[in-house]
Design a protein around this motif. Structure first.
Motif, PDB file in Angstrom:
ATOM      1  N   ARG A  39       0.819  -1.222   0.000  1.00  0.00           N
ATOM      2  CA  ARG A  39       0.000   0.000   0.000  1.00  0.00           C
ATOM      3  C   ARG A  39       0.846   1.262   0.000  1.00  0.00           C
ATOM      4  O   ARG A  39       0.348   2.353  -0.253  1.00  0.00           O
ATOM      5  CB  ARG A  39      -0.919   0.026   1.224  1.00  0.00           C
ATOM      6  N   GLY A  40       2.132   1.124   0.321  1.00  0.00           N
ATOM      7  CA  GLY A  40       2.975   2.311   0.414  1.00  0.00           C
ATOM      8  C   GLY A  40       4.289   2.103  -0.294  1.00  0.00           C
ATOM      9  O   GLY A  40       4.383   2.193  -1.498  1.00  0.00           O
ATOM     10  N   GLY A  41       5.311   1.810   0.461  1.00  0.00           N
ATOM     11  CA  GLY A  41       6.652   1.653  -0.106  1.00  0.00           C
ATOM     12  C   GLY A  41       7.502   2.843   0.296  1.00  0.00           C
ATOM     13  O   GLY A  41       7.860   3.005   1.451  1.00  0.00           O
ATOM     14  N   PHE A  42       7.787   3.699  -0.652  1.00  0.00           N
ATOM     15  CA  PHE A  42       8.542   4.919  -0.396  1.00  0.00           C
ATOM     16  C   PHE A  42       7.535   6.063  -0.344  1.00  0.00           C
ATOM     17  O   PHE A  42       6.942   6.418  -1.366  1.00  0.00           O
ATOM     18  CB  PHE A  42       9.566   5.154  -1.507  1.00  0.00           C
ATOM     19  N   VAL A  43       7.318   6.600   0.844  1.00  0.00           N
ATOM     20  CA  VAL A  43       6.257   7.593   1.018  1.00  0.00           C
ATOM     21  C   VAL A  43       6.799   8.890   1.621  1.00  0.00           C
ATOM     22  O   VAL A  43       7.828   8.898   2.292  1.00  0.00           O
ATOM     23  CB  VAL A  43       5.107   7.049   1.911  1.00  0.00           C
ATOM     24  N   ARG A  44       6.068   9.952   1.330  1.00  0.00           N
ATOM     25  CA  ARG A  44       6.410  11.262   1.876  1.00  0.00           C
ATOM     26  C   ARG A  44       5.134  11.872   2.443  1.00  0.00           C
ATOM     27  O   ARG A  44       4.077  11.785   1.842  1.00  0.00           O
ATOM     28  CB  ARG A  44       6.986  12.149   0.795  1.00  0.00           C
ATOM     29  N   ARG A  45       5.288  12.498   3.602  1.00  0.00           N
ATOM     30  CA  ARG A  45       4.149  13.152   4.241  1.00  0.00           C
ATOM     31  C   ARG A  45       4.168  14.629   3.857  1.00  0.00           C
ATOM     32  O   ARG A  45       5.191  15.300   3.979  1.00  0.00           O
ATOM     33  CB  ARG A  45       4.244  13.020   5.743  1.00  0.00           C
ATOM     34  N   VAL A  46       3.041  15.102   3.389  1.00  0.00           N
ATOM     35  CA  VAL A  46       2.865  16.532   3.116  1.00  0.00           C
ATOM     36  C   VAL A  46       1.618  16.941   3.877  1.00  0.00           C
ATOM     37  O   VAL A  46       0.511  16.535   3.530  1.00  0.00           O
ATOM     38  CB  VAL A  46       2.716  16.832   1.605  1.00  0.00           C
ATOM     39  N   GLY A  47       1.809  17.703   4.932  1.00  0.00           N
ATOM     40  CA  GLY A  47       0.695  18.038   5.817  1.00  0.00           C
ATOM     41  C   GLY A  47       0.238  16.781   6.535  1.00  0.00           C
ATOM     42  O   GLY A  47       1.033  16.094   7.161  1.00  0.00           O
ATOM     43  N   ASP A  48      -1.035  16.459   6.394  1.00  0.00           N
ATOM     44  CA  ASP A  48      -1.556  15.250   7.047  1.00  0.00           C
ATOM     45  C   ASP A  48      -1.816  14.119   6.048  1.00  0.00           C
ATOM     46  O   ASP A  48      -2.450  13.132   6.372  1.00  0.00           O
ATOM     47  CB  ASP A  48      -2.839  15.581   7.823  1.00  0.00           C
ATOM     48  N   ARG A  49      -1.315  14.261   4.820  1.00  0.00           N
ATOM     49  CA  ARG A  49      -1.517  13.240   3.779  1.00  0.00           C
ATOM     50  C   ARG A  49      -0.190  12.611   3.378  1.00  0.00           C
ATOM     51  O   ARG A  49       0.873  13.219   3.492  1.00  0.00           O
ATOM     52  CB  ARG A  49      -2.165  13.857   2.525  1.00  0.00           C
ATOM     53  N   PHE A  50      -0.265  11.383   2.872  1.00  0.00           N
ATOM     54  CA  PHE A  50       0.914  10.660   2.415  1.00  0.00           C
ATOM     55  C   PHE A  50       0.867  10.481   0.903  1.00  0.00           C
ATOM     56  O   PHE A  50      -0.207  10.309   0.324  1.00  0.00           O
ATOM     57  CB  PHE A  50       0.986   9.274   3.074  1.00  0.00           C
ATOM     58  N   TYR A  51       2.042  10.510   0.286  1.00  0.00           N
ATOM     59  CA  TYR A  51       2.195  10.310  -1.152  1.00  0.00           C
ATOM     60  C   TYR A  51       3.233   9.223  -1.394  1.00  0.00           C
ATOM     61  O   TYR A  51       4.255   9.185  -0.708  1.00  0.00           O
ATOM     62  CB  TYR A  51       2.677  11.593  -1.838  1.00  0.00           C
ATOM     63  N   GLU A  52       2.981   8.359  -2.387  1.00  0.00           N
ATOM     64  CA  GLU A  52       3.995   7.407  -2.836  1.00  0.00           C
ATOM     65  C   GLU A  52       4.843   8.215  -3.808  1.00  0.00           C
ATOM     66  O   GLU A  52       4.331   8.832  -4.738  1.00  0.00           O
ATOM     67  CB  GLU A  52       3.338   6.219  -3.534  1.00  0.00           C
ATOM     68  N   VAL A  53       6.160   8.230  -3.579  1.00  0.00           N
ATOM     69  CA  VAL A  53       7.015   9.194  -4.283  1.00  0.00           C
ATOM     70  C   VAL A  53       7.444   8.775  -5.683  1.00  0.00           C
ATOM     71  O   VAL A  53       8.005   9.578  -6.413  1.00  0.00           O
ATOM     72  CB  VAL A  53       8.259   9.560  -3.446  1.00  0.00           C
ATOM     73  N   GLY A  54       7.218   7.553  -6.068  1.00  0.00           N
ATOM     74  CA  GLY A  54       7.541   7.153  -7.429  1.00  0.00           C
ATOM     75  C   GLY A  54       8.933   6.572  -7.578  1.00  0.00           C
ATOM     76  O   GLY A  54       9.777   6.652  -6.689  1.00  0.00           O
ATOM     77  N   GLU A  55       9.153   6.005  -8.746  1.00  0.00           N
ATOM     78  CA  GLU A  55      10.382   5.265  -9.038  1.00  0.00           C
ATOM     79  C   GLU A  55      11.624   6.149  -8.998  1.00  0.00           C
ATOM     80  O   GLU A  55      12.640   5.790  -8.404  1.00  0.00           O
ATOM     81  CB  GLU A  55      10.247   4.601 -10.417  1.00  0.00           C
ATOM     82  N   HIS A  56      11.568   7.293  -9.644  1.00  0.00           N
ATOM     83  CA  HIS A  56      12.752   8.154  -9.728  1.00  0.00           C
ATOM     84  C   HIS A  56      13.229   8.590  -8.348  1.00  0.00           C
ATOM     85  O   HIS A  56      14.418   8.497  -8.023  1.00  0.00           O
ATOM     86  CB  HIS A  56      12.453   9.381 -10.608  1.00  0.00           C
ATOM     87  N   PHE A  57      12.314   9.051  -7.531  1.00  0.00           N
ATOM     88  CA  PHE A  57      12.662   9.527  -6.181  1.00  0.00           C
ATOM     89  C   PHE A  57      13.202   8.373  -5.334  1.00  0.00           C
ATOM     90  O   PHE A  57      14.177   8.532  -4.597  1.00  0.00           O
ATOM     91  CB  PHE A  57      11.422  10.141  -5.526  1.00  0.00           C
ATOM     92  N   ALA A  58      12.580   7.198  -5.445  1.00  0.00           N
ATOM     93  CA  ALA A  58      13.030   6.025  -4.677  1.00  0.00           C
ATOM     94  C   ALA A  58      14.451   5.631  -5.097  1.00  0.00           C
ATOM     95  O   ALA A  58      15.295   5.326  -4.254  1.00  0.00           O
ATOM     96  CB  ALA A  58      12.064   4.857  -4.887  1.00  0.00           C
TER      97      ALA A  58
END
Length: 146
Positions: free
Chosen positions: A74-93
C-alpha cells in the motif's frame, strides 16, 4: 512541495513498519522502515561496491526498491505533506537508495553527504584565509596532485 509524479495515498493510509519515510530528521531516521532499508543496503553494500558497471549497480538498486515495495504493497517509499501521504515514485526512490549507497561508500564518491560537508568546510576555511595564504596553499596542493 508536491511533485506531480507522486501518487496520493488514501485518507485511511497509515504508515507501517515496512514503509520508507522519505524525509529529513529524527522521525525518518528512527522509523523502523528506514532502518530496514538501511539494513538491506548494508547487506548489498559489498555487491554494489564490486559491481563494475552502472547497469549492475542499477539492478541492485531496483532489487532493493522492489523488496521494499513488496513488503509494503500500500505504500513503499512515502512522503508526508501536511496530514496526507504520497507514494514518491520510481525516480525519487532510486535517488534515495542510490544516495544511501554513496553515503555508506563516502570514501569512493564525491557526491556523498560526508564528502559534500568536508568540501564545504574546506571552502569556508579558504574564505577565512588571506589571499596570499590561499594562493600558496593552492600551489602546494597542485604540486602534491601532480
Amino acid at each position: 512541495k508536491i511533485n506531480p509524479l507522486w501518487t496520493l495515498l488514501g485518507e485511511d493510509f497509515v504508515l507501517t513498519d515496512d514503509d520508507v519515510l522519505c524525509a529529513r530528521g529524527r522521525e525518518a531516521r528512527d522509523h523502523i522502515g528506514n532502518r530496514r532499508l538501511k539494513k538491506r543496503i548494508l547487506c548489498n553494500l559489498q555487491r554494489y561496491c564490486d559491481s563494475s558497471t552502472k547497469m549492475d549497480k542499477s539492478v541492485i538498486v531496483s532489487e532493493i526498491i522492489q523488496a521494499t515495495r513488496e513488503a509494503s504493497p500500500r505504500g513503499g517509499f512515502v512522503r508526508r505533506v501536511g496530514d496526507r501521504f504520497y507514494e514518491v515514485g520510481e525516480h525519487f526512490a532510486r535517488e534515495k537508495v542510490g544516495q544511501q549507497f554513496r553515503d555508506h561508500l563516502h570514501m569512493l564518491y564525491s557526491s556523498s553527504s560526508r564528502s559534500k560537508k568536508a568540501r564545504y568546510k574546506r571552502i569556508e576555511n579558504w574564505k577565512k584565509m588571506a589571499p596570499h595564504e590561499a594562493a600558496e596553499r593552492l600551489k602546494v596542493q597542485e604540486m602534491q596532485n601532480a
